[in-house]
Design a protein around this motif. Structure first.
Motif, PDB file in Angstrom:
ATOM      1  N   THR A 131      11.062  12.685  42.756  1.00 37.90           N
ATOM      2  CA  THR A 131      12.116  12.408  41.777  1.00 37.90           C
ATOM      3  C   THR A 131      13.041  11.372  42.405  1.00 37.90           C
ATOM      4  N   VAL A 132      13.089  10.185  41.834  1.00 39.15           N
ATOM      5  CA  VAL A 132      13.783   9.052  42.424  1.00 39.15           C
ATOM      6  C   VAL A 132      15.019   8.730  41.600  1.00 39.15           C
ATOM      7  N   ILE A 133      16.134   8.482  42.292  1.00 39.44           N
ATOM      8  CA  ILE A 133      17.376   8.050  41.644  1.00 39.44           C
ATOM      9  C   ILE A 133      17.598   6.587  42.025  1.00 39.44           C
ATOM     10  N   LEU A 134      17.491   5.707  41.059  1.00 38.09           N
ATOM     11  CA  LEU A 134      17.696   4.278  41.285  1.00 38.09           C
ATOM     12  C   LEU A 134      19.148   3.905  41.013  1.00 38.09           C
ATOM     13  N   ASP A 135      19.630   2.911  41.740  1.00 42.55           N
ATOM     14  CA  ASP A 135      21.026   2.495  41.595  1.00 42.55           C
ATOM     15  C   ASP A 135      21.205   1.448  40.503  1.00 42.55           C
ATOM     16  N   ARG A 136      20.260   1.380  39.592  1.00 45.69           N
ATOM     17  CA  ARG A 136      20.350   0.484  38.435  1.00 45.69           C
ATOM     18  C   ARG A 136      19.807   1.194  37.209  1.00 45.69           C
ATOM     19  N   ALA A 137      20.345   0.848  36.040  1.00 47.63           N
ATOM     20  CA  ALA A 137      19.814   1.359  34.781  1.00 47.63           C
ATOM     21  C   ALA A 137      18.704   0.421  34.319  1.00 47.63           C
ATOM     22  N   ILE A 138      17.455   0.887  34.416  1.00 45.67           N
ATOM     23  CA  ILE A 138      16.298   0.051  34.101  1.00 45.67           C
ATOM     24  C   ILE A 138      15.570   0.680  32.916  1.00 45.67           C
ATOM     25  N   ALA A 139      15.506  -0.051  31.812  1.00 48.31           N
ATOM     26  CA  ALA A 139      14.863   0.464  30.600  1.00 48.31           C
ATOM     27  C   ALA A 139      13.429  -0.038  30.441  1.00 48.31           C
ATOM     28  N   GLY A 140      13.126  -1.217  30.941  1.00 45.68           N
ATOM     29  CA  GLY A 140      11.794  -1.787  30.784  1.00 45.68           C
ATOM     30  C   GLY A 140      10.782  -1.145  31.715  1.00 45.68           C
ATOM     31  N   ASP A 141       9.594  -0.857  31.198  1.00 44.17           N
ATOM     32  CA  ASP A 141       8.568  -0.196  31.998  1.00 44.17           C
ATOM     33  C   ASP A 141       8.077  -1.070  33.142  1.00 44.17           C
ATOM     34  N   SER A 142       7.826  -2.338  32.867  1.00 41.86           N
ATOM     35  CA  SER A 142       7.294  -3.215  33.910  1.00 41.86           C
ATOM     36  C   SER A 142       8.300  -3.396  35.035  1.00 41.86           C
ATOM     37  N   GLU A 163      16.602  10.422  33.076  1.00 43.03           N
ATOM     38  CA  GLU A 163      17.968  10.091  32.682  1.00 43.03           C
ATOM     39  C   GLU A 163      18.205   8.597  32.872  1.00 43.03           C
ATOM     40  N   LEU A 164      18.699   7.962  31.814  1.00 41.07           N
ATOM     41  CA  LEU A 164      19.050   6.537  31.865  1.00 41.07           C
ATOM     42  C   LEU A 164      20.547   6.435  31.613  1.00 41.07           C
ATOM     43  N   ASP A 165      21.308   6.249  32.691  1.00 41.83           N
ATOM     44  CA  ASP A 165      22.772   6.246  32.625  1.00 41.83           C
ATOM     45  C   ASP A 165      23.260   4.807  32.621  1.00 41.83           C
ATOM     46  N   LEU A 166      23.614   4.311  31.426  1.00 41.02           N
ATOM     47  CA  LEU A 166      24.105   2.939  31.306  1.00 41.02           C
ATOM     48  C   LEU A 166      25.560   2.804  31.731  1.00 41.02           C
ATOM     49  N   VAL A 167      26.302   3.893  31.730  1.00 41.81           N
ATOM     50  CA  VAL A 167      27.713   3.847  32.120  1.00 41.81           C
ATOM     51  C   VAL A 167      27.846   3.719  33.627  1.00 41.81           C
ATOM     52  N   ASN A 168      27.136   4.592  34.350  1.00 42.20           N
ATOM     53  CA  ASN A 168      27.202   4.583  35.819  1.00 42.20           C
ATOM     54  C   ASN A 168      26.116   3.724  36.454  1.00 42.20           C
ATOM     55  N   ASP A 169      25.299   3.061  35.635  1.00 37.44           N
ATOM     56  CA  ASP A 169      24.238   2.179  36.113  1.00 37.44           C
ATOM     57  C   ASP A 169      23.298   2.934  37.053  1.00 37.44           C
ATOM     58  N   LYS A 170      22.594   3.936  36.477  1.00 41.84           N
ATOM     59  CA  LYS A 170      21.738   4.804  37.276  1.00 41.84           C
ATOM     60  C   LYS A 170      20.534   5.228  36.450  1.00 41.84           C
ATOM     61  N   THR A 171      19.382   5.342  37.120  1.00 43.06           N
ATOM     62  CA  THR A 171      18.152   5.807  36.478  1.00 43.06           C
ATOM     63  C   THR A 171      17.532   6.896  37.329  1.00 43.06           C
ATOM     64  N   ILE A 172      17.226   8.038  36.706  1.00 43.62           N
ATOM     65  CA  ILE A 172      16.542   9.138  37.387  1.00 43.62           C
ATOM     66  C   ILE A 172      15.124   9.206  36.832  1.00 43.62           C
ATOM     67  N   VAL A 173      14.139   9.092  37.724  1.00 44.82           N
ATOM     68  CA  VAL A 173      12.744   8.975  37.308  1.00 44.82           C
ATOM     69  C   VAL A 173      11.898   9.995  38.058  1.00 44.82           C
ATOM     70  N   ASP A 174      10.979  10.630  37.331  1.00 48.89           N
ATOM     71  CA  ASP A 174       9.961  11.487  37.924  1.00 48.89           C
ATOM     72  C   ASP A 174       8.707  10.642  38.119  1.00 48.89           C
ATOM     73  N   VAL A 175       8.308  10.452  39.375  1.00 52.02           N
ATOM     74  CA  VAL A 175       7.269   9.478  39.712  1.00 52.02           C
ATOM     75  C   VAL A 175       6.083  10.169  40.367  1.00 52.02           C
ATOM     76  N   ARG A 176       4.899   9.778  39.951  1.00 50.24           N
ATOM     77  CA  ARG A 176       3.656  10.149  40.626  1.00 50.24           C
ATOM     78  C   ARG A 176       2.981   8.862  41.071  1.00 50.24           C
ATOM     79  N   TYR A 177       2.709   8.765  42.367  1.00 53.62           N
ATOM     80  CA  TYR A 177       2.230   7.501  42.920  1.00 53.62           C
ATOM     81  C   TYR A 177       1.300   7.751  44.090  1.00 53.62           C
ATOM     82  N   ALA A 178       0.645   6.674  44.519  1.00 51.73           N
ATOM     83  CA  ALA A 178      -0.233   6.708  45.689  1.00 51.73           C
ATOM     84  C   ALA A 178       0.385   5.849  46.770  1.00 51.73           C
ATOM     85  N   TYR A 179       0.628   6.448  47.912  1.00 49.64           N
ATOM     86  CA  TYR A 179       1.270   5.739  49.019  1.00 49.64           C
ATOM     87  C   TYR A 179       0.299   4.765  49.662  1.00 49.64           C
ATOM     88  N   ARG A 180       0.789   3.568  49.974  1.00 51.41           N
ATOM     89  CA  ARG A 180      -0.059   2.565  50.620  1.00 51.41           C
ATOM     90  C   ARG A 180       0.071   2.662  52.124  1.00 51.41           C
TER      91      ARG A 180
END
Length: 216
Positions: A131-142, A163-180
């Motif tokens: 579960t990653v908390i980004l310091d930017r509000a990012i709406a686009g998938d790419s 959670e996409l927080d446009l006020v505090n400029d924050k995005t909380i994402v649940d991510v499944r990935y493969a580590y390189r």
């Protein structure tokens, strides 16, 4: 003689499951106590009820009740839930005294084999869940996938925005990935133009000027 054999087999199986597999791989002592106590308790109750007509039904009911109580008491990871149900199953199989005796022994061995292989560190070692908390509000998938791959150093397979927080400029994402690994290429594949750009050499300051470009 058969109940004693199954009891001894259960004690050996729960010892292998708890100490040789779980504790060695995950190092959580409180669940070791839980697995041992739950296994032996279920086995004892199942042995006591095995002589009654409703023994199997009561044993399965006890299995379900204990599972609900245990799973509601604290949060468990998915692999811990698997070990928990394996410990319960081992105790129930040994306590019911199923005939012929080789059948419960084979079932207990099968449970241990599945847990050994399924939880082995070499099975899908690069696949992660965060579960990653980004310091930017990012709406686009790419853009979101590109940012996550940069942060996590891996290939994102799925990203669910919680959670996409446009006020505090924050995005909380649940991510499944493969580590390189260190030698694997990072980021999206480069195009031919970007590769050519990276191969272009910058002119050196001490490089002589071309012919005909002298001072006027």
């Amino acid at each position: 003689m058969t109940p004693l054999v199954l009891i001894a087999a259960d004690l050996a199986a729960i010892t292998v499951l708890t100490f040789a597999l779980y504790l060695r791989r995950h190092r959580r002592r409180d669940l070791v106590v839980s697995y041992l106590g739950m296994n032996v308790g279920v086995m004892a109750v199942a042995v006591a009820l095995s002589g009654s007509a409703a023994g199997i039904g009561l044993g399965l009911g006890l299995f379900g009740v204990l599972s609900i109580i245990r799973l509601r008491s604290t949060e468990l990871a998915q692999h811990e839930v698997a070990y928990y149900f394996s410990a319960l199953a081992l105790g129930l199989i040994a306590g019911l005294g199923i005939e012929p005796v080789w059948l419960p022994l084979a079932l207990m061995a099968l449970i241990l084999l599945v847990m050994f292989v399924g939880d082995h560190p070499r099975v899908l070692p690069a696949y992660r869940h965060q579960t990653v908390i980004l310091d930017r509000a990012i709406a686009g998938d790419s853009e979101l996938h590109a940012r996550l791959e940069e942060v996590l150093h891996g290939t994102v397979h799925s990203a669910t925005v919680q959670e996409l927080d446009l006020v505090n400029d924050k995005t909380i994402v649940d991510v499944r990935y493969a580590y390189r690994t260190a030698g694997a290429p990072f980021g999206p594949a480069r195009t031919e133009s970007s590769a050519a750009e990276s191969r272009r050499e910058l002119p050196r300051q001490d490089q002589p000027a071309p012919a005909g470009a002298g001072a006027a």
